[in-house]
Write an enzyme that holds these catalytic residues in place. Structure first.
Site, short mmCIF file in Angstrom:
data_model
loop_
_atom_site.label_atom_id
_atom_site.label_comp_id
_atom_site.label_asym_id
_atom_site.label_seq_id
_atom_site.Cartn_x
_atom_site.Cartn_y
_atom_site.Cartn_z
N GLY A 12 0.82 -1.21 0.00
CA GLY A 12 0.00 0.00 0.00
C GLY A 12 0.85 1.25 0.00
CB VAL A 63 -2.29 -6.99 0.36
CG1 VAL A 63 -1.11 -6.08 0.12
CG2 VAL A 63 -3.53 -6.19 0.77
CG ASN A 89 0.70 1.75 4.68
OD1 ASN A 89 0.44 2.44 5.65
ND2 ASN A 89 0.29 2.09 3.46
CE1 TYR A 154 -9.14 0.49 9.76
CE2 TYR A 154 -9.05 1.51 11.92
CZ TYR A 154 -8.51 1.32 10.67
OH TYR A 154 -7.33 1.95 10.32
CB ALA A 156 -12.34 -6.87 15.33
CB ALA A 157 -9.07 -5.63 11.32
#
Length: 252
Positions: A12, A63, A89, A154, A156-157
């Site tokens: 990224g 990715v 990233n 978000y 959680a990730a």
């Protein structure tokens, strides 16, 4: 130059924080390879930096696809040699409803924001283990520790990225490989600008709570990442570096 003789691989890397990392790593003497799905912007950045004598290579890759990631990784290794530092990233935001979010939406989101942290390690670790050296930096978020309503899943990730960072640091330490996370707060990227402009008064409220009185710049995150990639941080591993202007220290 902190990264002379290093090969840094950035996911990224075409814009935002990723672009700033590519620029700073190249300025510090590294050979920098980066991937992104935005071909036009990625090629433009690589051409700009190459024209100034920097060793920079761009390859288009998503990715979320291990096949694309692996192919891109092999291409840049063929060009610049073994990767000595990885920066994960690439990522997207999520503002989903836990009831209406579908299985596919969940899987697609985690395939970008969490799974590649493992996949890039899978690709880079063999050479790092052989060399008994390497640094992996995972771009996390303040949401890994402190989140906000409307950011499901978000937070959680990003919490999962912190967990992966700790486990990789513990497991790879015996190979003298360091793994750390960097957790930005409000940083003035296009994603942040879009979020702030989506609601009247949101930007003003965000600015009003910043302990340093301003939103951060991508270059301020990049400087910390460069430090963690370099031999200036040889005893730093398994840590989470907050680059949030003190926001994470503020009580509600």
């Amino acid at each position: 130059m902190k990264l002379a003789n290093k090969h840094i691989f950035v996911t990224g890397g075409a814009k935002g924080i990723g672009e700033a990392i590519v620029r700073d790593a190249a300025a510090e003497g590294a050979k920098v390879s980066f991937i992104d799905i935005d071909v036009a912007v990625g090629e433009k950045l690589a051409a700009e930096l190459s024209a100034t004598g920097k060793q920079v290579a761009f390859v288009k890759a998503d990715v979320a696809s291990f096949e694309q990631l692996k192919s891109a990784f092999e291409q840049v290794v063929a060009k610049f040699g073994d990767v000595t530092g990885v920066v994960n990233n690439a990522g997207v935001n999520s503002h989903a409803d836990p009831v209406t979010m579908t299985d596919k939406q969940w899987d697609d989101f985690f395939a970008i924001d969490m799974k590649p942290v493992w996949l890039t390690a899978k690709l880079a670790l063999p050479a790092m283990r052989k060399a008994k050296s390497g640094s992996i930096v995972n771009i996390c978020s303040i949401h890994g520790r402190l989140t906000y309503p409307g950011f499901f899943p978000y937070g959680a990730a990003k919490s999962a990225v912190l967990g992966l960072t700790r486990n990789l640091a513990l497991d790879e330490g015996k190979h003298e490989i360091r793994v750390n996370a960097v957790s930005p707060g409000y940083i003035l990227t296009d994603l942040t600008k879009n979020y702030l402009n989506a609601e009247v008064g949101r930007a003003e409220r965000a600015n009003s709570i910043q302990p340093l009185g301003r939103i951060g710049q991508p270059s301020e995150v990049a400087k910390v990442v460069t430090f963690l990639l370099s031999d200036k941080s040889t005893y730093v591993s398994g840590s989470d570096w907050a680059v949030d202007g003190g926001l994470g220290a503020r009580s509600a």
